[in-house]
Structures are given as structure tokens and as C-alpha cells.
Design a protein around this motif. Structure first.
Motif, PDB file in Angstrom:
ATOM      1  N   GLU A  45       0.843  -1.200   0.042  1.00  0.00           N
ATOM      2  CA  GLU A  45      -0.078   0.015  -0.075  1.00  0.00           C
ATOM      3  C   GLU A  45       0.834   1.314   0.111  1.00  0.00           C
ATOM      4  O   GLU A  45       0.704   2.180   0.852  1.00  0.00           O
ATOM      5  CB  GLU A  45      -0.863  -0.138   1.117  1.00  0.00           C
ATOM      6  N   GLY A  75      -2.853   1.140  -3.137  1.00  0.00           N
ATOM      7  CA  GLY A  75      -2.117  -0.161  -3.522  1.00  0.00           C
ATOM      8  C   GLY A  75      -0.623   0.241  -3.753  1.00  0.00           C
ATOM      9  O   GLY A  75      -0.028   1.104  -3.275  1.00  0.00           O
ATOM     10  N   PRO A 118      -6.217  -5.792  -2.528  1.00  0.00           N
ATOM     11  CA  PRO A 118      -7.283  -4.977  -1.732  1.00  0.00           C
ATOM     12  C   PRO A 118      -8.734  -5.899  -1.663  1.00  0.00           C
ATOM     13  O   PRO A 118      -8.822  -6.910  -2.216  1.00  0.00           O
ATOM     14  CB  PRO A 118      -7.926  -3.989  -2.601  1.00  0.00           C
TER      15      PRO A 118
END
Length: 118
Positions: A45, A75, A118
Motif C-alpha cells: 500500500e 495499492g 485489496p
């Protein structure tokens, strides 16, 4: 290895028409690497993209392999490798489903993966 939740955090202070930007997490990581000298660091991330200059997230004494999301914010993954280590990048991919980076560190014969989904 950690979820860094946005590698570059900028604080802007306006003082007498001067804008001061400080990159808090990178400052901490750079100082920590000087003291601790880890063989590698891996983060998910990162929120990095191709518009951000590499100089903003470089760490002196380390090279890096990264995978940024292409068509979305957020991300991304990155692995920093100490310059003295011999390594070979294995994969650096990012698509709608996930971001993946993998490197083979020759000493101690270790494969390091960092995946963000995610």
C-alpha cells in the motif's frame, strides 16, 4: 515487512509565503536504515505512481523494485534491498486484482515476496 499505508506523507506549512514540505515516513525510514542497516524492507500500500519522482522515495544505500497501480489510486508494493546484497528481480506486476513484487536474494538464498490485494 509492513503495510505502510501511503509511503509518502507530506506536511505543508506556509510560513511567510514559503511552503515547507516534509516527508515524514521517508525521513524515518532513511534514518532507521542508517542505524539498523536491514538487508531488505518490504512495504504494501505504497500509493506510489509513475508521476512521483524516484528521488522522493529513494533510500541511500538501497536499491528498490516496485510495482505501482496503473489505473487506480492506492495499492502498490516495494522492496528495498541493501546495496551490498546480490539480488535478482523475479516479478513486478500490477493489475486490477493485485500488485506483486518478488526478488531472489542470493545470500542467504531467500526469495522475498510482497503482495497487495485489496
Amino acid at each position: 515487512m509492513a503495510n505502510i499505508q501511503r509511503l509518502l506523507t507530506k506536511i505543508e506549512l506556509k510560513e511567510k509565503d514559503i511552503i515547507i514540505k516534509e516527508i515524514e515516513k521517508m525521513k524515518f525510514l532513511r534514518e532507521m536504515c542508517k542505524e539498523e542497516k536491514p538487508h531488505f524492507l518490504a512495504f504494501a500500500e505504497t500509493w506510489l505512481n509513475d508521476k512521483i519522482k524516484e528521488a522522493e522515495y529513494e533510500i541511500e544505500g538501497y536499491s528498490h523494485v516496485a510495482s505501482h497501480r496503473k489505473d487506480r489510486d492506492g495499492g502498490g508494493v516495494i522492496i528495498y534491498i541493501e546495496n551490498g546484497a546480490t539480488y535478482r528481480p523475479l516479478v513486478s506486476v500490477s493489475d486490477e486484482m493485485c500488485s506483486v513484487v518478488a526478488v531472489h536474494l542470493e545470500e542467504p538464498n531467500l526469495i522475498v515476496f510482497m503482495v497487495y490485494r485489496p
